[in-house]
Scaffold this motif. Structure first.
Motif, short mmCIF file in Angstrom:
data_model
loop_
_atom_site.label_atom_id
_atom_site.label_comp_id
_atom_site.label_asym_id
_atom_site.label_seq_id
_atom_site.Cartn_x
_atom_site.Cartn_y
_atom_site.Cartn_z
N GLY A 283 0.83 -1.20 0.00
CA GLY A 283 0.00 0.00 0.00
C GLY A 283 0.86 1.24 0.00
N LEU A 284 0.34 2.31 -0.59
CA LEU A 284 1.09 3.57 -0.65
C LEU A 284 0.14 4.73 -0.38
CD1 LEU A 284 3.92 4.64 -2.94
CD2 LEU A 284 1.93 6.12 -2.84
N ILE A 285 0.58 5.62 0.50
CA ILE A 285 -0.19 6.82 0.84
C ILE A 285 0.76 8.01 0.74
CG2 ILE A 285 -1.59 7.99 2.58
CD1 ILE A 285 -2.14 5.28 3.83
N GLN A 329 7.99 11.33 15.56
CA GLN A 329 9.05 10.45 16.03
C GLN A 329 9.45 9.43 14.97
OE1 GLN A 329 7.71 8.70 19.69
NE2 GLN A 329 7.65 10.66 20.80
N LEU A 330 8.45 8.89 14.26
CA LEU A 330 8.74 7.92 13.21
C LEU A 330 9.52 8.56 12.07
CD1 LEU A 330 5.36 5.98 13.07
CD2 LEU A 330 7.55 5.13 13.91
N GLU A 331 9.13 9.80 11.72
CA GLU A 331 9.81 10.49 10.62
C GLU A 331 11.25 10.82 10.98
OE1 GLU A 331 7.38 13.84 9.80
OE2 GLU A 331 5.85 12.70 8.69
N SER A 332 11.51 11.07 12.26
CA SER A 332 12.85 11.44 12.67
C SER A 332 13.71 10.24 13.10
CB SER A 332 12.78 12.43 13.84
OG SER A 332 12.08 11.86 14.95
N SER A 333 13.08 9.06 13.23
CA SER A 333 13.85 7.88 13.65
C SER A 333 14.70 7.35 12.50
CB SER A 333 12.89 6.78 14.14
OG SER A 333 12.04 6.36 13.09
N GLU A 334 15.57 6.39 12.81
CA GLU A 334 16.48 5.86 11.81
C GLU A 334 15.79 4.94 10.80
OE1 GLU A 334 19.75 4.06 13.74
OE2 GLU A 334 20.52 5.94 14.60
N ASP A 335 14.94 4.02 11.29
CA ASP A 335 14.31 3.08 10.36
C ASP A 335 12.99 3.61 9.79
OD1 ASP A 335 12.93 3.06 12.70
OD2 ASP A 335 12.83 0.86 12.91
N TYR A 357 7.95 5.31 6.64
CA TYR A 357 7.79 6.72 6.27
C TYR A 357 9.00 7.19 5.48
CZ TYR A 357 3.81 7.41 9.38
OH TYR A 357 2.58 7.35 9.97
N THR A 358 8.72 7.99 4.43
CA THR A 358 9.77 8.64 3.65
C THR A 358 9.35 10.08 3.40
OG1 THR A 358 10.35 6.56 2.56
CG2 THR A 358 11.15 8.61 1.55
N ILE A 371 5.64 10.13 2.15
CA ILE A 371 5.20 8.89 1.50
C ILE A 371 5.20 7.80 2.58
CG2 ILE A 371 5.73 7.12 -0.19
CD1 ILE A 371 4.76 9.58 -1.51
N ALA A 372 4.05 7.18 2.76
CA ALA A 372 3.93 6.06 3.71
C ALA A 372 3.67 4.78 2.91
CB ALA A 372 2.79 6.32 4.69
N VAL A 373 4.57 3.80 3.08
CA VAL A 373 4.45 2.51 2.40
C VAL A 373 3.93 1.49 3.41
CG1 VAL A 373 5.64 0.70 1.14
CG2 VAL A 373 6.29 3.09 0.81
#
Length: 617
Positions: A283-285, A329-335, A357-358, A371-373
């Protein structure tokens, strides 16, 4: 495209500019010409009247001199004087009457001796007290003024002295109308205005014609630009010349061709991207810089169980059930990833989705969106869970008999070996547990070989009816003990089939054994064989036993899975029978399924394909 009003168009503006320029030029010319002409006509008229006044002064001087010299002091020859004035009056009327001016001859005492107007004879003999007359009698030669009478007629007043040197014996007084001069000016002005209007009309006509050469190409460009905006590129702008507008038209046509190529390429890329997004397994958002959803593909809608109409414009955090802080937090995390659990009402098992997240970066703007995959990792999670459960089950299955064997051996060591009856019992238990471990290990080895495709399927021609009868015979003793009836039916259309007899017997033995275990005494088991079509053989084993709960049906073929764990172990089962049966059927190219209702019994059906060369038409 809305039409432009004429007075708002460039053509009207050009015409108005031309007309204003002509009007301003004509006004300037008219002002200069009128002023110059008026000055010239007025000056000529005044000069002409001055000349007439001087001429009359010279002519009247002889009459006034004679009158002064010939008139006796006591009254004298009145007849001669009257004749002299009459002659003068006749000369004035005959020579100057056409000037349409009032001419008065005044003697040295300021008395009017003659006048050119028949209607004003009453002034003869009276004194003229006009300032100009007084100044002329004093010898001042330049006496003139203009005025407007009560009737609105502009008039010129001129007074000239009569005489020479230091002795002035009279004056000439002229009052002349200047209306003829101004009438001439008015006629000239009317001619000029008429010419101006004609020039403006011709300018307007020429302006329309000439401005059309400029505005028509612009209109054509505007019209074509509207077509291009609507997506029509089938026409080009007509080039009407090699001037700037012609070059603009050529540039527009070139730009239109490049734009069409760019749009075509863009549409192709857009279709490719849409096809990729629609057929992605993930899925892509996509969101804008405010975090609101702008694109969501089909797979993402399936995973989240949402529709596009309600999700577009929704904040991404709200769609995924996150708080804005967690998203940051997810956007700034490493993975840049997180594992989500979704529980949908129509599905029994949870859905595991990994979100990655990208951040989208735009040149000059920084972060322009996200972009969320979405990856469906339910299978992976279930596989990991199955592996963990498999290791736990194997460990448990081996630990239980090993613990039992160890405890009995320890008991034998502690002295139970000296008691023959007790020692034999302990040895028998250890032997049974050892046999159970051997069966478990053999089943595991068999499953491992089936998984790795290392099992050789030795097919031979087999009669189905004979095979099913032998199965029923092998379990006849157990069936009699539990008072369970067995029925074997084979439909007429069933033919012999190529299969590995030993392994299919293993499948049938497992199914019949399970039916006997979970069918109470006095029950019934039916073994049936049929052909739903010419390419498949279908065999089913059906009982009227305790059945299986619906919640366990989806996991019944999993390894070590037991509906009733305690009872299964008590009956000597390893929990691998159905898994082995499924793998054997799959190795033959067939399929197996189980239908059951709690308290109503269970039916297991597997199908095997006939080989093409065996099909008899």
């Amino acid at each position: 495209m809305k039409s432009i009003r004429f007075f708002q168009s460039i053509q009207a503006k050009l015409i108005i500019i031309y007309l204003l320029m002509i009007m301003i030029a004509m006004q300037l010319i008219a002002a200069y010409f009128t002023q110059t002409l008026e000055t010239s006509l007025t000056k000529d008229y005044i000069d002409n009247m001055n000349r007439q006044a001087r001429l009359l002064a010279q002519y009247a001087e002889t009459y006034l001199v004679d009158q002064t010299q010939d008139t006796p002091k006591g009254g004298g020859n009145e007849r001669e004087t009257k004749r002299t004035y009459a002659d003068l009056n006749q000369v004035v009327n005959s020579l100057f009457a056409r000037t349409q001016a009032e001419i008065q001859v005044i003697d040295g005492n300021g008395l009017v001796v003659t006048t050119s107007l028949e209607t004003n004879k009453s002034v003869i003999g009276s004194k003229n007290t006009q300032t100009e007359v007084t100044r002329a009698l004093q010898g001042i030669k330049e006496n003139q003024r203009t005025f407007t009478d009560p009737g609105g007629i502009r008039k010129l007043v001129i007074a000239k002295p009569v005489g020479s040197g230091t002795k002035y014996i009279g004056a000439i007084y002229i009052v002349a109308s200047m209306e003829e001069v101004y009438n001439t000016m008015n006629r000239i002005n009317r001619f000029f205005i008429t010419g101006t209007l004609i020039a403006l009309a011709m300018t307007a006509v020429l302006g329309v014609m000439l401005s059309a050469t400029i505005t028509n190409p612009i209109k054509a460009l505007t019209k074509q630009a509207g077509r291009v905006a609507e997506g029509r590129f089938d026409e080009q702008v007509r080039i009407m010349g090699k001037d700037e507008l012609g070059q603009l038209g050529q540039t527009f046509n070139f730009m239109m061709e490049r734009l069409q190529e760019a749009l075509t390429l863009n549409e192709e890329e857009k279709e490719k991207l849409a096809s990729i997004l629609a057929n992605m397994n993930d899925g892509l958002i996509a969101t804008d810089d405010n975090g609101r959803v702008i694109v969501i593909n089909r797979r993402a809608k399936q995973l989240l169980k949402v529709n596009e109409d309600t999700t577009l414009g929704m904040p991404l955090a709200e769609l995924l059930g996150f708080t804005p802080d967690i998203v940051r937090q997810l956007e700034s995390s490493e993975d840049h990833s997180a594992l989500l659990h979704f529980f949908h009402e129509e599905e029994d098992d949870p859905l595991f989705v990994r979100v990655t997240y990208t951040t989208i970066h735009s040149k000059g703007r920084g972060a322009a969106g996200t972009i969320a995959v979405l990856q469906d990792v339910t299978g992976q999670e279930k596989l990991e869970q199955s592996r963990r459960e498999f290791v736990a089950n194997v460990s448990h299955e081996l630990r239980t008999p090993l613990t039992t064997i160890k405890s009995y051996l320890e008991a034998l060591e502690d002295g139970a070996l000296e008691e023959p009856q007790l020692a034999g019992k302990f040895v028998g238990v250890a032997h049974n547990e050892t046999e159970r471990m051997i069966r478990l290990v053999n089943d595991l080895l068999q499953l491992s070989r089936l998984d790795s495709r290392r099992v050789t399927i030795a097919k031979e021609k087999t009669e189905v009816a004979e095979m099913l009868d032998e199965v029923a015979d092998r379990f006849s003793f157990q069936l009699e003990q539990r008072n369970i009836a067995v029925e074997v039916t084979v439909e007429p259309g069933v033919r012999s089939i190529m299969l590995d007899r030993d392994r299919i017997d293993q499948v049938l033995d497992n199914l019949v054994s399970n039916s006997i275990k979970y069918t109470p005494e006095g029950g019934h088991i039916k073994i049936h064989a049929g052909s739903p079509d010419t390419a498949r053989l279908e065999i089913s084993v059906q009982d009227d036993g305790i059945g299986i709960p619906r919640k366990d049906l989806s996991r019944i073929f999993e390894r070590f899975y037991r509906v009733d764990k305690a009872r299964s172990r008590a009956m000597g089962g390893t929990g691998l029978g159905l898994s082995i049966a499924r793998e054997i059927v799959k190795a033959h190219g067939g399929s197996i399924q189980l239908d059951s209702e709690l308290g109503q019994g269970t039916k297991v059906t597997f199908t095997l394909p006939y080989h093409q060369e065996e099909v008899v038409l």
